[in-house]
Design an enzyme around this catalytic site. Sequence first.
Site, PDB file in Angstrom:
ATOM      1  N   LEU A 104       0.811  -1.231   0.000  1.00 20.78           N
ATOM      2  CA  LEU A 104       0.000   0.000   0.000  1.00 20.78           C
ATOM      3  C   LEU A 104       0.835   1.266   0.000  1.00 20.78           C
ATOM      4  CD1 LEU A 104      -2.618  -1.091   2.714  1.00 20.78           C
ATOM      5  CD2 LEU A 104      -2.652  -1.559   0.263  1.00 20.78           C
ATOM      6  N   CYS A 105       2.084   1.229  -0.428  1.00 23.72           N
ATOM      7  CA  CYS A 105       2.953   2.412  -0.465  1.00 23.72           C
ATOM      8  C   CYS A 105       3.039   3.085   0.903  1.00 23.72           C
ATOM      9  CB  CYS A 105       2.464   3.414  -1.504  1.00 23.72           C
ATOM     10  SG  CYS A 105       2.555   2.801  -3.199  1.00 23.72           S
ATOM     11  N   ASN A 106       3.089   2.270   1.955  1.00 21.78           N
ATOM     12  CA  ASN A 106       3.203   2.803   3.311  1.00 21.78           C
ATOM     13  C   ASN A 106       4.263   2.006   4.064  1.00 21.78           C
ATOM     14  OD1 ASN A 106       2.634   3.395   6.169  1.00 21.78           O
ATOM     15  ND2 ASN A 106       0.846   4.453   5.374  1.00 21.78           N
TER      16      ASN A 106
END
Length: 492
Positions: free
Chosen positions: A360-362
Site C-alpha cells: 500500500l505504499c506505506n
Amino acid sequence: MSDLISNLYGNPHSESTPSALAGRRVDEIRQRALQFFNADPDHFDLVFVANATAAIKLILEAFRDDGADSGIGGKVKKKGRGFWYGYHRDAHSSLVGVRQATNGLHRCFESDAEVEEWIQAVPTREEKERTCLFGYPGQSNMTGRRLPPSWPSMIRQSQKRQNTYTLLDAAALAASTFLDFGNEVNAPDFTSVSFYKIFGYPDLGALIVRKSSGAILQRRRYFGGGTVDMVISIKNNWHAKKNSSLHDQLEDGTLPFHSIFALDAAIDVHQQLFGSMKDISAHTAFLSKRLYDGLSQLKHLTGTPLCHVYKDASAAYGDPATQGATIAFNVQRPDGTIVGYTTVERLADQNGIYLRSGGLCNPGGIATYLEWAPWEMKAAYAAGHRCSRPTEVMHGKPTGVVRASLGAMSTIRDVDALVTFLRKAFLADAVSSDAYMGGQLAALDSDTSVADSLGLSDKGHSRPARAQGWKPQIRNFIRKHVAIKKAARAGA
C-alpha cells in the site's frame, strides 16, 4: 469549430483570444476549488498538478534548490548543504521519498509523541543552519488513522522552529472529510490533494499554498513554458519569471485545461449527489464502525479472530476526528496462520467485492504494524519479495495487508456483503458468526433510519443508495452537465 470555441471559452466574437478566455476560465475554477476547501484566496493560492505526488515533488524541488543556495530571512548558508527533513512513520512513500534530496539530513518520527517532543526541543545544529521541512499525512493510507491537525500551528507558534515549514499530505484525508482552511493561522504551509480521490474524476491534483509561506517556492531553479516572461538562451542565460502569482510561476507547460474544466462539473455533480463533505464524513464514519464491528465478531471455533485488524490505539472507528473510513486487515486460519492477502483479494474480486492488497505504499505502517525489522525487510528483498511480485508470507509474517476503503458511494449493503463474503469463504463453521448475522444483516433492507439521521436522505432515497451507479456513469453525467452549462452560456 467556432461553436466549439464559443461553448468552451465564451463568445467567439469577443476581442479576447480563446487562450486568454481559457486562462480566465481556469482561474475561475481555481477560485472555486479554493472555495471548496474554505480557503480565502487572499491567503491561499492553488497550483494545479498531475496528482498529489506531483505536488509533493514540487515542494522537494523548491527546498532542494534553496538548500543548494542561500537561507531564508537573508541569512546566507554554506552552499550545497541541503535542507533538513522530518517525516512521520505513517507517511506515504511519496512523502518518504523527499528525504532523498536532503544529503542525509532527515529523520523519521516513530510516534506522535516524538513529533511533539521535537517541536518543543532545542533544534540540533543541522536544523539551526538549514531550512527545515516537516511532512506528514493527514490520514494514514494504510490504517486510516487520522493524525493531529494541530502540528502546523504548534510548529508556527514555537520560537524554536521559526525556520521550519509544514507539508500536509491530504490525499487520503480529503476524500472523506471536510478539509477546512478557514483559519489561515493554523493551516499547513503546503498541502497536497488529489481531486481524483475526492471526486473519482478528473485525473488532477493540487498544491495549496499559504501565500505568506510561498516565497521559498520562488527559489525553485527550474522553469518551464508558461512560467516565465522572458528567456535569453543565446550568448546569455538570463530569464525573468512571471511575478503575477505563485501558480503562474509553478504551473509548467500547457495546463491540463480539459481536466480543469471537468473539475468544475465534478464539484457540481458531487454536491448534487452527496451534499457536503461533512455529510460524507458522518456517513463513512458510521459505515466504517459497522464494518469494524462486523469483522471483529467473526471468529473461528478455536476463538481465533478471522480478521486481524491493524488499528492504532489512539483511533476509534466511528470518530472521524481520529479515524478515517479505511480498514487494514489480514485473514487468519484457526491456528492463527495467515491466508495470503492476494488470495483474499482474488476471491473478493470473483464475488464483485473490490479490495486492495499489498504494501500500500506505506513502508512505515507495514514495518510497524506487521513488526518487520529493517534487516528482515532487506532479507525478504534478497529472497525475492517485491511489491510488484510479492511473497505473501515470509517466516510466518505477512508482507502486506488487505485494505477496505469506504467512500461517499458506499452503502450498508456493501459493508455487510464484505462481512458475509469473509464469513462464507473463510470460516469453517458459519454458526460461529450467527450472532453477527442475526443482528446486523437482518436489518439490511430496513435500516434507513441511520442514513436519514445523518441528513443523507433526499425524497425518501439515501444519497449513497442513489449513487451506487454513479462511478460507471460519471463521465456521461459530467458531459450532460457541461452541455447544460454550455447551452446556458450560449444563450446568455
